[in-house]
Design an enzyme around this catalytic site. Structure first.
Site, short mmCIF file in Angstrom:
data_model
loop_
_atom_site.label_atom_id
_atom_site.label_comp_id
_atom_site.label_asym_id
_atom_site.label_seq_id
_atom_site.Cartn_x
_atom_site.Cartn_y
_atom_site.Cartn_z
N ARG A 11 0.84 -1.22 0.00
CA ARG A 11 0.00 0.00 0.00
C ARG A 11 0.87 1.26 0.00
O ARG A 11 0.49 2.30 -0.52
CB ARG A 11 -0.96 -0.01 1.21
CG ARG A 11 -1.80 1.25 1.32
CD ARG A 11 -3.06 1.07 2.14
NE ARG A 11 -2.82 0.45 3.43
CZ ARG A 11 -2.28 1.07 4.49
NH1 ARG A 11 -1.91 2.33 4.40
NH2 ARG A 11 -2.10 0.43 5.62
N TYR A 56 -16.29 15.40 -15.39
CA TYR A 56 -16.84 14.04 -15.30
C TYR A 56 -17.77 13.96 -14.08
O TYR A 56 -17.36 14.35 -12.96
CB TYR A 56 -15.68 13.04 -15.20
CG TYR A 56 -16.11 11.62 -14.95
CD1 TYR A 56 -16.96 10.97 -15.84
CD2 TYR A 56 -15.66 10.91 -13.84
CE1 TYR A 56 -17.37 9.67 -15.60
CE2 TYR A 56 -16.06 9.61 -13.61
CZ TYR A 56 -16.92 8.99 -14.50
OH TYR A 56 -17.32 7.70 -14.27
N ASP A 93 -7.18 17.47 -14.79
CA ASP A 93 -7.52 16.11 -15.19
C ASP A 93 -7.19 16.01 -16.68
O ASP A 93 -7.86 16.60 -17.53
CB ASP A 93 -9.00 15.84 -14.92
CG ASP A 93 -9.40 14.40 -15.26
OD1 ASP A 93 -8.73 13.78 -16.11
OD2 ASP A 93 -10.39 13.90 -14.70
N LYS A 95 -8.34 4.79 -19.27
CA LYS A 95 -8.62 5.29 -20.61
C LYS A 95 -7.38 5.14 -21.50
O LYS A 95 -6.91 4.05 -21.70
CB LYS A 95 -9.13 6.73 -20.52
CG LYS A 95 -10.19 6.93 -19.44
CD LYS A 95 -11.46 6.18 -19.76
CE LYS A 95 -12.53 6.13 -18.70
NZ LYS A 95 -12.35 6.57 -17.38
N1 LCS Z 1 -11.71 11.68 -15.18
C1 LCS Z 1 -12.32 11.61 -16.38
C2 LCS Z 1 -12.13 12.72 -17.36
C3 LCS Z 1 -13.08 10.49 -16.70
O1 LCS Z 1 -13.65 10.45 -17.90
C4 LCS Z 1 -13.24 9.46 -15.74
C5 LCS Z 1 -14.05 8.25 -16.03
C6 LCS Z 1 -12.61 9.59 -14.50
C7 LCS Z 1 -11.84 10.71 -14.26
C8 LCS Z 1 -12.72 8.54 -13.43
O2 LCS Z 1 -11.92 7.45 -13.75
P1 LCS Z 1 -12.18 5.92 -13.29
O3 LCS Z 1 -12.37 5.94 -11.82
O4 LCS Z 1 -13.40 5.46 -14.00
O5 LCS Z 1 -10.93 5.23 -13.71
N2 LCS Z 1 -14.87 8.39 -17.13
C9 LCS Z 1 -15.76 7.53 -17.55
C10 LCS Z 1 -16.59 7.76 -18.64
O6 LCS Z 1 -16.66 8.82 -19.27
N3 LCS Z 1 -17.31 6.70 -18.88
O7 LCS Z 1 -17.06 5.70 -17.97
C11 LCS Z 1 -16.04 6.17 -17.05
#
Ligand code: LCS
Length: 416
Positions: free
Chosen positions: A58, A111, A183, A208
């Site tokens: 961790r 988001y 971000d 992503k």
């Molecule tokens: N930041 C952005 C710009 C995102 O699009 C997402 C997830 C996150 C943070 C969060 O990331 P995660 O915890 O899912 O790894 N975006 C998503 C979307 O547009 N569709 O499904 C997940």
């Protein structure tokens, strides 16, 4: 190997990788929760920070560390912190950089859960937040208060594709003693490096583009300086948002091809976005590579390419959007983005369903918006797929209009 002077594609292959005693060419998976101390003095020295080494996964792990070092170098930061998810990264940033009584200004079309986490959870601990169009400097300036500690920017934003001028907002925020977090998920470090433009912290959902294969959920944070890095790492370690070694191994594998994946997908995206603009069923196309995009020139200055995310609105609104998603055959109807496979989704009923219709409107998009993440399939196949789906939308919309006309709800339109 010192990789600092290398080009980005060389960094993607070599940065962060220190060969271990076996000489393993790929970074091994150190699938262990804990690390043995040589003796009591060694354990004590590690805990006191007098010696470098691993204690407990961790806190740190060689596989995770290789990923952290690689992304930190890609982003020109001083250290990386890998997390269990993108939201884990965002939660760590809020935890580390805000306190009761503090205020955050953020991108309105951020988001959904990034906003939800703040408004539903951090607000209970006395943290305030305001959401504005951060691509408009005047709105950002008006939103800043004496207690604003954080300007949180998502650029390009999800799903409106608005671009914020990182250099300008960073100068403004710093003049108000306020930190800037970007971000960078939609751009990836291959196309945009916010720390070089003045931001203090950059984060990604590595789910992503960075991983790129729709098989891992993860996140990463990179800090500009050591003090911020330490604050962020402590918050991650104490909250237990750490990445797992196997997850890190997969992300390291995906990361190696980031450059070639992004180049190919953005080439197709440009072709598809241009084609979409010429289709009669399409009302507007938001792609930062198109000259019609309001921040096209800014994107050109701030990024080294336009990426592969397209949002578009159909003439037929909500109903047409739904029909289109049921009509596509090659694009997969799924949330997430940035993978080798093309994905399509409907933000109003999926990723941004947590916002009210009014909030979505204030964030700059209507219920009829469709989000399209271009993968690495052949562009002509994707275009043919969209065309047959648009044909199906037109045929079904016409059929429904006729049904309503027969039942007397509306008059049948003239078939010009
Ligand atoms: N930041 C952005 C710009 C995102 O699009 C997402 C997830 C996150 C943070 C969060 O990331 P995660 O915890 O899912 O790894 N975006 C998503 C979307 O547009 N569709 O499904 C997940």
């Amino acid at each position: 190997m010192d990789t600092k002077h290398l080009g980005i594609n060389s960094k993607l292959i070599h940065a962060g990788h220190q060969a271990d005693a076996s000489g393993s060419v790929s970074v091994p998976i150190y699938q262990t929760s804990t690390f043995a101390f040589r003796n009591a003095a060694h354990g004590a020295a590690l805990f006191a920070g007098e010696e470098e080494g691993f204690i407990y996964t961790r806190i740190g792990n060689p596989t995770i560390g290789a990923l952290e070092d690689c992304v930190a170098e890609l982003e020109s930061g001083c250290g990386g912190i890998a997390t269990s998810s993108g939201m884990g990264a965002i939660c760590t940033v809020y935890l580390a950089l805000l306190e009761s009584g503090a205020h955050m200004v953020s991108t309105a079309s951020v988001y959904g859960p990034s906003r939800g986490l703040m408004e539903k959870h951090f607000s209970r601990f006395g943290v305030q937040s305001t959401y504005v169009d951060t691509s408009d400097l005047t709105q950002v300036e008006r939103a800043l208060r004496p207690n604003t500690k954080l300007l949180y920017v998502e650029t390009p934003s999800n799903p409106t594709m608005q671009v914020t001028d990182i250099e300008q907002v960073s100068a403004l925020a710093h003049a108000h003693d306020c930190l800037v977090v970007v971000d960078n998920t939609f751009a990836s470090p291959y196309l945009q490096q916010p720390l070089k433009l003045g931001a203090d912290v950059v984060l990604h959902s590595v789910t992503k583009f960075i991983n790129g294969h729709a098989d891992v959920v993860g996140g990463i944070i990179v800090a500009q300086d050591m003090d911020l890095y330490q604050r962020l790492r402590k918050a991650m370690v104490n909250s237990g948002c750490n990445m797992d070694p196997h997850q890190a191994f997969l992300v390291l594998r995906g990361l190696k091809t980031l450059g070639i994946r992004v180049e190919r997908a953005q080439h197709s995206a440009m072709e598809i976005a241009g084609w979409l603009e010429r289709q009669p069923e399409v009302k507007t196309v938001r792609y930062i590579g198109l000259e019609s995009h309001p921040q096209h020139d800014l994107a050109k200055r701030q990024m080294s390419g336009f990426g592969s995310m397209i949002s578009f609105e159909l003439e037929g609104g909500m109903e047409a959007g739904r029909l289109l998603m049921d009509g596509v055959r090659i694009a997969t109807l799924a949330v997430s983005l940035g993978g080798v496979e093309t994905l399509i989704e409907h933000p109003a009923s999926m990723t941004h369903a947590g916002l009210s219709s009014e909030e979505r409107c204030a964030a700059g998009f209507s219920d009829g918006l469709v989000r399209y993440s271009v993968g690495i399939e052949d562009a002509e196949d994707l275009i043919a797929d969209l065309r047959q789906a648009l044909d199906a939308v037109s045929a079904q919309s016409l059929g429904r209009t006729r049904e309503r006309a027969v039942s007397g709800v509306v008059k049948e339109p003239a078939l010009a």
